[in-house]
Write a protein that holds these residues in place. Structure first.
Motif, PDB file in Angstrom:
ATOM      1  N   LEU A   8      34.782  54.320   5.962  1.00  0.00           N
ATOM      2  CA  LEU A   8      34.308  55.574   5.363  1.00  0.00           C
ATOM      3  C   LEU A   8      33.932  55.362   3.898  1.00  0.00           C
ATOM      4  N   GLN A   9      34.673  54.490   3.210  1.00  0.00           N
ATOM      5  CA  GLN A   9      34.339  54.175   1.822  1.00  0.00           C
ATOM      6  C   GLN A   9      32.934  53.576   1.735  1.00  0.00           C
ATOM      7  N   VAL A  12      30.422  56.467   2.311  1.00  0.00           N
ATOM      8  CA  VAL A  12      30.290  57.349   1.141  1.00  0.00           C
ATOM      9  C   VAL A  12      29.518  56.658   0.026  1.00  0.00           C
ATOM     10  N   ALA A  16      26.207  58.506  -1.475  1.00  0.00           N
ATOM     11  CA  ALA A  16      26.262  59.083  -2.817  1.00  0.00           C
ATOM     12  C   ALA A  16      24.897  59.165  -3.500  1.00  0.00           C
ATOM     13  N   HIS A  57      27.471  61.292   8.220  1.00  0.00           N
ATOM     14  CA  HIS A  57      26.384  60.348   7.941  1.00  0.00           C
ATOM     15  C   HIS A  57      25.049  61.081   8.024  1.00  0.00           C
ATOM     16  N   ILE A  88      29.635  63.728  -4.103  1.00  0.00           N
ATOM     17  CA  ILE A  88      30.343  63.445  -2.848  1.00  0.00           C
ATOM     18  C   ILE A  88      31.408  62.419  -3.176  1.00  0.00           C
ATOM     19  N   GLU A  89      32.654  62.721  -2.833  1.00  0.00           N
ATOM     20  CA  GLU A  89      33.785  61.864  -3.187  1.00  0.00           C
ATOM     21  C   GLU A  89      34.732  61.723  -1.997  1.00  0.00           C
ATOM     22  N   GLN A  90      35.374  60.574  -1.948  1.00  0.00           N
ATOM     23  CA  GLN A  90      36.379  60.313  -0.915  1.00  0.00           C
ATOM     24  C   GLN A  90      37.747  60.211  -1.566  1.00  0.00           C
ATOM     25  N   VAL A  97      36.505  63.556   2.828  1.00  0.00           N
ATOM     26  CA  VAL A  97      35.341  63.516   1.946  1.00  0.00           C
ATOM     27  C   VAL A  97      35.075  64.931   1.436  1.00  0.00           C
ATOM     28  N   LEU A  99      32.417  67.410  -0.595  1.00  0.00           N
ATOM     29  CA  LEU A  99      31.092  67.689  -1.138  1.00  0.00           C
ATOM     30  C   LEU A  99      31.219  68.846  -2.114  1.00  0.00           C
TER      31      LEU A  99
END
Length: 577
Positions: A8-9, A12, A16, A57, A88-90, A97, A99
């Motif tokens: 997932l990292q 993201v 981004a 995605h 957008i951050e994890q 995640v 938004l």
């Protein structure tokens, strides 16, 4: 594999630059657990909270939307519709995640909202929060009875899920790693120990690290600590450098798994294919799974109904064919009646059997004729003549019934073929209505009006429209009403499939467009996995629907046949034109 925290990292990091500053133009909710944000520039962001396959995605897939948008979709449209994505951050090592969206309310005042996607299997969710972190609403509400430790309800403040009791892969030292390995126990499998001990490791990656360290995936921790640390440290360095590669594992051409690093544990068992991006990887991987899931969930009862009806008709045909074969043997009954009549002078009432020469046989062999002891000789003869006449009449009746049953069997097999190709909820609704009208399903309450579905539409390389029917009723409408008489109609020869119309506008179609339309006809048929499939084609004016025939049945003349290969790549290419 599920979309783990490290994969997932990578996703993201890829999203981004594409999402930061993007404007949300439309919001759709094609399924209960799917939300699609249509961004300026014809881009689509999929947020899927399916418990079995959560993911986030960019997607190229076009999904049909329900006629009435769900409440959560309407809420999103009201709060963040036409908003701009700020970031957008994890959450670190979490499948969460966030938004951040700046949007204006109905009064024109700017507000900050956060749309939180949680991707934990079986607990996936989509949550909308205000600027203070208070939950406005969510896709799945979690109350105290469902989870005493963490409720997700409107009005509550949002909190991250409780992190697992594992060590962080980015802070653990070699000494700590060795101590944990020593406490694992004698013979503990290394891959299972890694999953239990280190946060962010999926079973696939843990097996790969074990394979790299020990040469096999079932090696124990004992005796391999140094090698495991070396493989683990190399993996950690690659993650810290964001050295990710979207890899799909395929076996016999079928997607089996995906990951963010090269996988060598399977050897020649499967192929390792690199995708252009993680979004393309996930989009392609889940496309087939979603299709199978939709058929299983939405079409399960339809498949069961059509299959039971088909099996019932097959049994009926088998019984009728047995009766038909008995009718063809009716001359034996007539001969028995005539032999009884010819031997009346030898017979007496109460006889159970007559043995007489069969003068129809060239050898005049003796034949035994069973008699009814309750009847006179004349009545036994009349009984055989009556059976003969009845069998003669039954032949015509059974022939007609057999023809009708075979047509019904062909129709039901075509319905089952349509169900395997169904792509949207509308497709299943159309087939359900078709089976209800045919008497195979009982109507439930008042008939609800449905919007007319549209056929699949493609564009040939030369730019000609190609229309493909989705079900039998749409095939009828497409061929008998929508198509022009000079258009070209195509269908697989003696194989169940969709009606295909090549729109020519009255001109002679080019050979490539004709071949591409034939390939689509082969792909959307029972011969989808075949090669050199025979496809008949003729101008629409030579295609007629017989009166009283089931949906999808036509007769055609003045046709030609072309051999075509089904191609999924061609379907995707022509569908995107």
């Amino acid at each position: 594999m599920p979309l783990d925290a490290v994969c997932l990292q990578a996703v993201v990091a890829e999203l981004a630059p594409q999402l930061t500053g993007a404007r949300i133009e439309k919001i759709q909710q094609p399924a209960r657990d799917q939300v699609v944000l249509l961004l300026r520039g014809s881009r689509r962001l999929l947020l899927c909270a399916n418990p079995n396959q959560p993911r986030i995605h960019m997607t190229e897939q076009l999904r049909d939307n329900p006629s009435q948008p769900p409440m959560f979709c309407m809420l999103l449209r009201k709060r963040i519709g036409n908003g701009r994505i700020v970031s957008i951050e994890q959450a670190p090592l979490e499948r969460v995640v966030t938004l951040t969206v700046l949007a204006s309310d109905e009064m024109g005042e700017r507000g900050r909202f956060t749309l939180v996607w949680e991707g934990m299997p079986r607990r996936a969710n989509l949550i909308l929060c205000d600027r203070d972190g208070r939950i406005i609403d969510c896709l799945r509400r979690i109350d105290f009875e469902m989870n005493p430790d963490r409720q997700v309800l409107p009005g509550l403040f949002y909190h991250l899920p409780t992190p697992p009791d594992k060590v962080s892969p980015f802070t653990v030292t070699e000494e700590e790693f060795a101590a944990l390995a020593a406490a694992a126990g004698e013979g503990a499998p290394a891959d299972q120990w890694l999953v239990r001990t280190v946060n962010g490791l999926s079973p696939l990656v843990a097996r790969e690290l074990t394979f790299r360290a020990c040469g096999s995936t079932d090696a124990p921790v004992t005796g391999h600590t140094a090698a495991l640390w070396s493989a683990f440290a190399a993996w950690r360095d690659a993650v810290n450098k964001k050295s990710f590669t979207p890899e799909m594992l395929k076996r016999s051409g079928v997607p089996m798994d995906f990951t963010y690093l090269h996988v060598g544990q399977y050897g020649d068992y499967c192929a390792d294919v690199t995708a252009d991006s993680f979004s393309a990887l996930l989009d392609s991987f889940y496309e087939e799974r979603e299709q199978a899931e939709r058929v299983k969930q939405k079409g399960q009862d339809l498949i069961k109904t059509a299959t039971n009806a088909r099996d019932r008709v097959r049994r009926k045909i088998a019984a009728q064919e047995k009766e038909y074969a008995a009718c063809l043997d009716r001359d034996h009954l007539r001969i028995c009646g005539e032999l009884i009549t010819a031997n009346l002078y030898r017979m007496e009432r109460g006889m159970s059997r007559l043995t007489a020469q069969n003068y129809y046989d060239p050898d005049c062999a003796d034949v035994d004729i069973p008699l009814d002891v309750r009847l006179s000789p004349q009545e036994n003869a009349a009984k055989y003549f009556k059976k003969y006449t009845k069998a003669k009449t039954a032949e015509k009746y059974i022939t007609a019934q057999l023809e009708k049953a075979r047509v019904e069997l062909t129709y039901l097999e075509s319905v089952l073929q349509e169900l395997t190709l169904a792509e949207s909820e509308q497709d299943f609704n159309d087939i359900r209505a078709e089976l209800t009208d045919g008497g195979y399903l009982r109507a439930k309450g008042r008939k609800q009006p449905q919007r007319p579905s549209k056929p699949r539409e493609f564009r040939s390389t030369a730019g000609l429209r190609i229309l493909v029917g989705r079900n039998n009723r749409q095939n009828d409408r497409l061929t008998a009403k929508d198509a022009e008489k000079w258009d070209i109609w195509l269908h697989t020869q003696r194989i169940h499939g969709s009606h295909v119309i090549l729109c020519t506008g009255g001109a002679q179609p080019d050979e490539q467009s004709l071949l591409e339309a034939a390939s689509l006809a082969a792909y959307f048929s029972q011969a989808q996995d075949g090669t050199k499939v025979p496809v008949d084609y003729a101008p629409v004016k030579f295609v007629k629907k017989p009166a009283g025939s089931p949906p999808g049945f036509v007769n055609y003349t003045n046709y030609k046949t072309i051999l075509a290969d089904p191609s999924e790549e061609l379907v995707k290419r022509l569908g995107g034109k």
